[in-house]
Design an enzyme around this catalytic site. Structure first.
Site, PDB file in Angstrom:
ATOM      1  N   ASP A 113       0.868  -1.168   0.000  1.00  0.00           N
ATOM      2  CA  ASP A 113       0.000   0.000   0.000  1.00  0.00           C
ATOM      3  C   ASP A 113       0.914   1.229   0.000  1.00  0.00           C
ATOM      4  OD1 ASP A 113      -1.585   2.186   0.667  1.00  0.00           O
ATOM      5  OD2 ASP A 113      -2.772   1.106   2.154  1.00  0.00           O
ATOM      6  N   ASP A 131       0.748   7.851  -9.800  1.00  0.00           N
ATOM      7  CA  ASP A 131      -0.230   7.565 -10.849  1.00  0.00           C
ATOM      8  C   ASP A 131      -1.042   6.339 -10.443  1.00  0.00           C
ATOM      9  OD1 ASP A 131      -1.611   7.718 -13.245  1.00  0.00           O
ATOM     10  OD2 ASP A 131      -0.092   6.641 -14.391  1.00  0.00           O
TER      11      ASP A 131
END
Length: 237
Positions: A113, A131
């Site tokens: 994460d 992104d």
């Protein structure tokens, strides 16, 4: 057969190969005949950040996707070390289909994460490329003020971050970036042919923006327009 929402799949064309999470929207697009080429405009704009940090030692990318920027940098910026942080193991499992290099001394894919991973990287990154998207747009975890604060904290002095804001509440994201980095340290480039906006933010004084990045000649040619656009955005903010 329809794909389950959020499950990555490949749309194969004669010229391109696309990574998708849902019908109608490409997350990443690769030229089958030139897999290291940046096909989508905003990916070149994001790498226009090299006008501001021309010789980054360590580059981190939030979101792997089809690895467009990772492949380009691996080929054209050999002095940098690269890390791509991807939360979805199903995306990582498709890396060979998109010609993403194997992990080596210069490049690795980290299953994590990114919002949590960044908290463990204080003042250690020269160039950060953000992104990360899911089926609904920018994930909530990559949209908070805390996330943008952590992006700033992860950059070294003189470090730069580039963010693909696409069309998702861009004004709110820009405000959070200004809170994290300071309004004078944020610039935005509009994409003429897409709904993207790419934001750039940096820590402390920038390197001289008039020199050539430490790219191969082919890499410099491919990014020529993006480098000019980013320099102009920073100078005109």
């Amino acid at each position: 057969m329809a794909e389950k929402a959020g499950t990555p799949f490949i749309l194969q064309g004669w010229r391109t190969r696309e990574l998708r999470f849902a019908e109608g929207t490409a997350q990443s697009r690769m030229s089958r005949w030139a897999p290291d080429r940046l096909v989508v405009d905003y990916t070149r704009t994001m790498l226009g950040a090299l006008a501001l940090v021309p010789a980054p030692g360590r580059i981190a990318m939030v979101g792997l996707g089809g690895g467009s920027q990772a492949k380009f940098l691996h080929r054209h910026l050999p002095a940098a070390t690269l890390e791509a942080i991807e939360i979805n193991p199903a995306v990582i499992a498709l890396r060979r289909r998109f010609r993403i290099p194997d992990d080596d001394a210069r490049f690795r894919v980290v299953e994590a994460d990114a919002a949590e991973w960044l908290k463990t990287q204080p003042a250690s990154i020269d160039l950060l490329l953000v992104d990360g998207y899911d089926t609904s747009g920018i994930p909530a975890a990559l949209s908070t003020q805390r996330f943008y604060n952590d992006c700033r904290a992860a950059l070294r002095p003189g470090g730069v971050a580039a963010f693909n804001l696409y069309d998702t509440a861009h004004a709110e994201h820009r405000h959070r970036l200004q809170v994290a980095f300071g309004a004078a340290n944020v610039a935005v480039v509009e994409e003429a042919r897409q709904s993207n906006r790419v934001a750039f933010a940096w820590v402390g004084p920038l390197a001289a923006a008039d020199g050539a990045p430490a790219l191969s000649r082919a890499g410099q040619r491919e990014l020529r327009e993006a480098l000019v656009a980013v320099r102009a955005a920073v100078q005109g903010r």
